[in-house]
Design an enzyme around this catalytic site. Structure first.
Site, PDB file in Angstrom:
ATOM      1  CG  ASN A   1      -0.229   0.144   2.525  1.00 27.86           C
ATOM      2  OD1 ASN A   1       0.997  -0.014   2.583  1.00 27.86           O
ATOM      3  ND2 ASN A   1      -0.953   0.421   3.603  1.00 27.86           N
TER       4      ASN A   1
ATOM      5  NE  ARG B   1      12.403  -1.521   8.939  1.00 28.33           N
ATOM      6  CZ  ARG B   1      13.250  -0.630   9.392  1.00 28.33           C
ATOM      7  NH1 ARG B   1      13.385  -0.421  10.692  1.00 28.33           N
ATOM      8  NH2 ARG B   1      13.996   0.058   8.548  1.00 28.33           N
TER       9      ARG B   1
ATOM     10  CG  ASN C   1      -0.358  -1.481   9.040  1.00 31.14           C
ATOM     11  OD1 ASN C   1      -1.088  -1.348   8.064  1.00 31.14           O
ATOM     12  ND2 ASN C   1       0.908  -1.871   8.932  1.00 31.14           N
TER      13      ASN C   1
ATOM     14  CB  THR D   1      11.225  -9.334  15.236  1.00 27.70           C
ATOM     15  OG1 THR D   1      12.367  -8.729  15.829  1.00 27.70           O
ATOM     16  CG2 THR D   1      10.103  -9.336  16.259  1.00 27.70           C
TER      17      THR D   1
ATOM     18  CB  SER E   1       8.940  -1.665  20.993  1.00 26.62           C
ATOM     19  OG  SER E   1       8.828  -2.504  19.848  1.00 26.62           O
TER      20      SER E   1
ATOM     21  CE1 TYR F   1       7.921  -4.838  13.788  1.00 31.89           C
ATOM     22  CE2 TYR F   1       9.803  -4.848  15.278  1.00 31.89           C
ATOM     23  CZ  TYR F   1       9.174  -5.323  14.143  1.00 31.89           C
ATOM     24  OH  TYR F   1       9.778  -6.287  13.383  1.00 31.89           O
ATOM     25  CG  HIS F   2      10.230  -5.756  19.186  1.00 33.05           C
ATOM     26  ND1 HIS F   2      10.726  -4.486  19.319  1.00 33.05           N
ATOM     27  CD2 HIS F   2      11.128  -6.416  18.423  1.00 33.05           C
ATOM     28  CE1 HIS F   2      11.887  -4.385  18.676  1.00 33.05           C
ATOM     29  NE2 HIS F   2      12.153  -5.548  18.117  1.00 33.05           N
TER      30      HIS F   2
ATOM     31  CE  LYS G   1       7.046  -8.038  12.517  1.00 29.53           C
ATOM     32  NZ  LYS G   1       6.873  -8.461  11.147  1.00 29.53           N
TER      33      LYS G   1
ATOM     34  CD  GLN H   1      15.178 -10.494   8.519  1.00 25.91           C
ATOM     35  OE1 GLN H   1      15.707 -11.002   7.545  1.00 25.91           O
ATOM     36  NE2 GLN H   1      14.257  -9.576   8.414  1.00 25.91           N
TER      37      GLN H   1
ATOM     38  CG  ASN I   1      22.331  -0.318   7.486  1.00 25.17           C
ATOM     39  OD1 ASN I   1      23.385  -0.941   7.413  1.00 25.17           O
ATOM     40  ND2 ASN I   1      21.297  -0.584   6.723  1.00 25.17           N
ATOM     41  NE  ARG I   2      20.133   5.625  14.598  1.00 28.95           N
ATOM     42  CZ  ARG I   2      19.903   6.928  14.625  1.00 28.95           C
ATOM     43  NH1 ARG I   2      19.452   7.548  13.546  1.00 28.95           N
ATOM     44  NH2 ARG I   2      20.123   7.638  15.735  1.00 28.95           N
TER      45      ARG I   2
ATOM     46  NE  ARG J   1      15.565   1.893  20.555  1.00 33.11           N
ATOM     47  CZ  ARG J   1      15.530   1.130  19.476  1.00 33.11           C
ATOM     48  NH1 ARG J   1      15.285  -0.162  19.598  1.00 33.11           N
ATOM     49  NH2 ARG J   1      15.753   1.625  18.286  1.00 33.11           N
TER      50      ARG J   1
HETATM   51  P1  NAD Z   1       9.768  -1.716   5.419  1.00 30.55           P
HETATM   52  O1  NAD Z   1       8.995  -0.782   6.269  1.00 30.55           O
HETATM   53  O2  NAD Z   1      10.899  -1.169   4.610  1.00 30.55           O
HETATM   54  O3  NAD Z   1       8.771  -2.495   4.419  1.00 30.55           O
HETATM   55  C1  NAD Z   1       7.494  -2.892   4.766  1.00 30.55           C
HETATM   56  C2  NAD Z   1       6.617  -2.745   3.528  1.00 30.55           C
HETATM   57  O4  NAD Z   1       5.283  -3.156   3.854  1.00 30.55           O
HETATM   58  C3  NAD Z   1       6.526  -1.304   3.032  1.00 30.55           C
HETATM   59  O5  NAD Z   1       6.767  -1.247   1.646  1.00 30.55           O
HETATM   60  C4  NAD Z   1       5.092  -0.881   3.375  1.00 30.55           C
HETATM   61  O6  NAD Z   1       4.578   0.079   2.479  1.00 30.55           O
HETATM   62  C5  NAD Z   1       4.350  -2.211   3.337  1.00 30.55           C
HETATM   63  N1  NAD Z   1       3.155  -2.249   4.195  1.00 30.55           N
HETATM   64  C6  NAD Z   1       3.044  -1.951   5.520  1.00 30.55           C
HETATM   65  N2  NAD Z   1       1.777  -2.083   5.935  1.00 30.55           N
HETATM   66  C7  NAD Z   1       1.050  -2.492   4.850  1.00 30.55           C
HETATM   67  C8  NAD Z   1      -0.325  -2.784   4.633  1.00 30.55           C
HETATM   68  N3  NAD Z   1      -1.227  -2.644   5.610  1.00 30.55           N
HETATM   69  N4  NAD Z   1      -0.716  -3.177   3.400  1.00 30.55           N
HETATM   70  C9  NAD Z   1       0.176  -3.295   2.372  1.00 30.55           C
HETATM   71  N5  NAD Z   1       1.493  -3.010   2.528  1.00 30.55           N
HETATM   72  C10 NAD Z   1       1.919  -2.606   3.748  1.00 30.55           C
HETATM   73  O7  NAD Z   1      10.296  -2.889   6.366  1.00 30.55           O
HETATM   74  P2  NAD Z   1      11.497  -3.926   6.133  1.00 30.55           P
HETATM   75  O8  NAD Z   1      12.690  -3.411   6.821  1.00 30.55           O
HETATM   76  O9  NAD Z   1      11.558  -4.284   4.713  1.00 30.55           O
HETATM   77  O10 NAD Z   1      10.956  -5.155   6.956  1.00 30.55           O
HETATM   78  C11 NAD Z   1      10.112  -6.119   6.347  1.00 30.55           C
HETATM   79  C12 NAD Z   1       9.618  -7.104   7.375  1.00 30.55           C
HETATM   80  O11 NAD Z   1      10.738  -7.731   7.991  1.00 30.55           O
HETATM   81  C13 NAD Z   1       8.814  -6.439   8.491  1.00 30.55           C
HETATM   82  O12 NAD Z   1       7.690  -7.212   8.785  1.00 30.55           O
HETATM   83  C14 NAD Z   1       9.774  -6.396   9.651  1.00 30.55           C
HETATM   84  O13 NAD Z   1       9.099  -6.488  10.868  1.00 30.55           O
HETATM   85  C15 NAD Z   1      10.674  -7.594   9.405  1.00 30.55           C
HETATM   86  N6  NAD Z   1      12.039  -7.387   9.927  1.00 30.55           N
HETATM   87  C16 NAD Z   1      12.805  -6.344   9.480  1.00 30.55           C
HETATM   88  C17 NAD Z   1      14.077  -6.189  10.009  1.00 30.55           C
HETATM   89  C18 NAD Z   1      14.977  -5.048   9.609  1.00 30.55           C
HETATM   90  O14 NAD Z   1      16.071  -4.904  10.216  1.00 30.55           O
HETATM   91  N7  NAD Z   1      14.617  -4.241   8.608  1.00 30.55           N
HETATM   92  C19 NAD Z   1      14.558  -7.095  10.973  1.00 30.55           C
HETATM   93  C20 NAD Z   1      13.742  -8.133  11.402  1.00 30.55           C
HETATM   94  C21 NAD Z   1      12.469  -8.279  10.864  1.00 30.55           C
HETATM   95  N1  USQ Z   2      20.628   1.780  19.241  1.00 26.39           N
HETATM   96  C1  USQ Z   2      21.692   2.605  19.576  1.00 26.39           C
HETATM   97  N2  USQ Z   2      21.887   3.710  18.813  1.00 26.39           N
HETATM   98  C2  USQ Z   2      21.120   4.014  17.725  1.00 26.39           C
HETATM   99  C3  USQ Z   2      20.065   3.151  17.382  1.00 26.39           C
HETATM  100  C4  USQ Z   2      19.839   2.037  18.169  1.00 26.39           C
HETATM  101  O1  USQ Z   2      22.420   2.370  20.539  1.00 26.39           O
HETATM  102  O2  USQ Z   2      21.382   5.047  17.080  1.00 26.39           O
HETATM  103  C5  USQ Z   2      20.376   0.556  20.050  1.00 26.39           C
HETATM  104  C6  USQ Z   2      18.937   0.441  20.540  1.00 26.39           C
HETATM  105  O3  USQ Z   2      18.751   1.129  21.769  1.00 26.39           O
HETATM  106  C7  USQ Z   2      18.803  -1.088  20.654  1.00 26.39           C
HETATM  107  C8  USQ Z   2      19.692  -1.618  19.545  1.00 26.39           C
HETATM  108  O4  USQ Z   2      20.574  -0.553  19.201  1.00 26.39           O
HETATM  109  O5  USQ Z   2      19.329  -1.520  21.866  1.00 26.39           O
HETATM  110  C9  USQ Z   2      18.939  -2.076  18.312  1.00 26.39           C
HETATM  111  O6  USQ Z   2      18.134  -1.023  17.816  1.00 26.39           O
HETATM  112  P1  USQ Z   2      17.648  -1.021  16.283  1.00 26.39           P
HETATM  113  O7  USQ Z   2      16.865   0.226  16.046  1.00 26.39           O
HETATM  114  O8  USQ Z   2      18.813  -1.281  15.404  1.00 26.39           O
HETATM  115  O9  USQ Z   2      16.749  -2.343  16.216  1.00 26.39           O
HETATM  116  P2  USQ Z   2      15.261  -2.653  16.738  1.00 26.39           P
HETATM  117  O10 USQ Z   2      14.580  -1.474  17.294  1.00 26.39           O
HETATM  118  O11 USQ Z   2      15.341  -3.849  17.603  1.00 26.39           O
HETATM  119  O12 USQ Z   2      14.488  -3.034  15.404  1.00 26.39           O
HETATM  120  C10 USQ Z   2      15.119  -3.567  14.238  1.00 26.39           C
HETATM  121  C11 USQ Z   2      14.109  -3.486  13.092  1.00 26.39           C
HETATM  122  C12 USQ Z   2      12.904  -4.373  13.422  1.00 26.39           C
HETATM  123  C13 USQ Z   2      13.381  -5.787  13.701  1.00 26.39           C
HETATM  124  C14 USQ Z   2      14.432  -5.807  14.804  1.00 26.39           C
HETATM  125  C15 USQ Z   2      15.088  -7.174  14.935  1.00 26.39           C
HETATM  126  O13 USQ Z   2      13.694  -2.122  12.901  1.00 26.39           O
HETATM  127  O14 USQ Z   2      12.004  -4.375  12.320  1.00 26.39           O
HETATM  128  O15 USQ Z   2      12.308  -6.592  14.088  1.00 26.39           O
HETATM  129  O16 USQ Z   2      15.510  -4.898  14.435  1.00 26.39           O
HETATM  130  S1  USQ Z   2      15.558  -7.493  16.578  1.00 26.39           S
HETATM  131  O17 USQ Z   2      16.309  -6.358  17.098  1.00 26.39           O
HETATM  132  O18 USQ Z   2      16.388  -8.682  16.550  1.00 26.39           O
HETATM  133  O19 USQ Z   2      14.363  -7.679  17.350  1.00 26.39           O
END
Ligand code: NAD
Ligand code: USQ
Length: 405
Positions: A32, A101, A119, A145, A186, A188-189, A192, A215, A247-248, A329
């Site tokens: 979407n 996410r 959502n 996650t 959180s 978000y978590h 999941k 993941q 990445n940050r 956090r």
């Molecule tokens: P992202 O936000 O870049 O991508 C999510 C996509 O889903 C977006 O394109 C968004 O537009 C779409 N979306 C969200 N809600 C929707 C809805 N209601 N209908 C249709 N589309 C919708 O996220 P990402 O980083 O690509 O992560 C993808 C998945 O992997 C997520 O479910 C996230 O929880 C999981 N994940 C991500 C990470 C990470 O580090 N990025 C780590 C662990 C798990």
């Molecule tokens: N953190 C810092 N500095 C920053 C950003 C984050 O110290 O600038 C710390 C946070 O406090 C946390 C850790 O780094 O302790 C991870 O933070 P993050 O933002 O990299 O990761 P998180 O919030 O856990 O979320 C990300 C994805 C999410 C996925 C999750 C996997 O956004 O979609 O589910 O990683 S996991 O962490 O294994 O649950």
């Protein structure tokens, strides 16, 4: 296979679409575009310049001759359209990325909490109900996650989803396998964790074939396919809400911004490179559970690292300074983390390790697009509680990082 990739316009979804299309599958992207709207809401943009999804698909066709089809659909709000879509397209597999996410985004305000739960839980439940209603026997692969397990130090490896426990009964101890108890950190978590229960129910009640990939934090930006053309580039989030920690740190190093470690940096987390993430999804797709089997759960991660060790490594590599900031956090200051990932290793995953070459590749991408970075969007300002928000606001070091307005 005919594969529906829900959320295929996102950071992990897009390279997965390219990888699976390249492997010869018929790929349909259902999204979407809410992630693009959230960028607009937050006033940020991907570090890398992203084209529209239609243009991305056109370029893929031009470069490889393969088609990607895009369908604009909100999974959480358009249940009837989703059902019709499934009935019409009858995919063999569905990969579900389509959720909000970011943990910090989910904690910004009550509105963001409500949106994230509606959502994510709405989207997941609609997919499950629509699969049952249309009678499609597709393998559903969901991106979950590592965070569902929580981050307390248990002193034992985290198993892949299930825990064997013994329960005292009047006739003695009985063994049982349960879902590993969730301890989300959180909203978000938490969504999941709720997804997991939905999956358990639909696998047991309706025989849906489901794989849930727990993941870790995905890092990096390029995969073999996104490198093929500048307009196939992946999105890259650097802002305080959506940017993930490694990445940050890498973009911060590239623009001479102090590395923003939260608290002591003693948090240990699981990581996986984007290239391995797409490979794991393909491996999981090939290894589908049978009807009636319990939900298959994999830990999709390749290594664990402590946040301050990552910061020190990036600082050594780049000469960047490290800033230890008050943590916005509510999370354990220090934790250990040992994770089992035997299933992917057994399926043939040969993990990419965090190493200088790949770290430098991200720094190079960040340097190339440094002009697109708004430094005022780098600090993480979403706090888990009002008290933490006040603490973060008072911190002189964080104030010093803010650009003058
Ligand atoms: P992202 O936000 O870049 O991508 C999510 C996509 O889903 C977006 O394109 C968004 O537009 C779409 N979306 C969200 N809600 C929707 C809805 N209601 N209908 C249709 N589309 C919708 O996220 P990402 O980083 O690509 O992560 C993808 C998945 O992997 C997520 O479910 C996230 O929880 C999981 N994940 C991500 C990470 C990470 O580090 N990025 C780590 C662990 C798990
Ligand atoms: N953190 C810092 N500095 C920053 C950003 C984050 O110290 O600038 C710390 C946070 O406090 C946390 C850790 O780094 O302790 C991870 O933070 P993050 O933002 O990299 O990761 P998180 O919030 O856990 O979320 C990300 C994805 C999410 C996925 C999750 C996997 O956004 O979609 O589910 O990683 S996991 O962490 O294994 O649950």
């Amino acid at each position: 296979m005919k594969i529906a990739i829900l959320g295929g316009d996102g950071f992990v979804g897009w390279p997965t679409c390219l990888h699976l299309s390249n492997a010869g599958h018929e790929v349909h992207i259902v999204d979407n575009l809410s992630r693009r709207w959230i960028d607009t809401e937050l006033g940020v943009q991907s570090l890398t310049p992203m084209d529209s999804i239609q243009e991305r698909c056109r370029i893929w066709k031009e470069v490889t001759g393969k088609s990607l089809r895009f369908h604009l659909l909100d999974l959480a709000k358009e249940y009837e359209r989703l059902k019709q879509w499934f009935a019409e397209h009858r995919p063999d597999a569905v990969i579900h990325f389509a959720e909000q996410r970011a943990a910090p985004y989910s904690m910004k305000t009550d509105r963001h909490k409500v949106y994230t739960v509606d959502n994510n839980v709405g989207a997941t439940h609609h997919v499950l109900a629509a699969l049952v209603e249309t009678g499609i026997d597709a393998h559903l692969v969901h991106l979950g996650t590592m965070g569902v397990y929580g981050y307390s130090s248990v002193g034992a490896p985290i198993p892949e989803g299930y825990l064997n426990v013994e329960i005292d009964t009047p006739t003695g101890k009985k063994g049982q396998e349960i879902l590993y108890p969730t301890r989300p950190g959180s909203v978000y978590h938490m969504t999941k964790s709720l997804d997991q229960i939905l999956f358990q129910f639909y696998a047991q009640n309706d025989g849906l074939r489901i794989t849930d990939l727990h993941q870790g934090i995905v890092w990096g930006t390029h995969t073999d396919q996104t490198r093929l053309h500048p307009q196939l580039v992946n999105r890259f989030d650097y802002d305080g809400d959506y940017g993930t920690v490694l990445n940050r740190f890498l973009i911060q190093a590239a623009i001479g911004y102090p590395l923003t470690v939260h608290g002591t940096g003693g948090q240990t987390r699981a990581f996986i490179h984007i290239q391995d993430s797409v490979r794991c999804i393909e491996l999981a797709l090939k290894d589908a559970p049978k009807r009636g089997e319990r939900v298959r759960i994999f830990n999709q991660m390749t290594e664990t690292h402590r946040v301050r060790d990552l910061a020190e490594m990036v600082a050594r590599l780049s000469g960047a300074k490290v800033a230890y900031l008050p943590n916005p956090r509510k999370e354990a200051e220090e934790n250990d983390l040992i994770v089992k990932n035997d299933q992917f290793l057994a399926l043939g995953l040969n993990p990419i390790r965090l190493e200088e070459g790949l770290l430098s590749e991200v720094v190079d991408v960040a340097k190339k697009f440094a002009h697109r970075i708004d430094r005022s969007r780098v600090p993480a300002v979403s706090a888990w509680t009002k008290e933490l928000a006040a603490q973060v606001d008072r911190d002189p070091e964080r104030k010093a990082l803010r650009p003058a307005s």
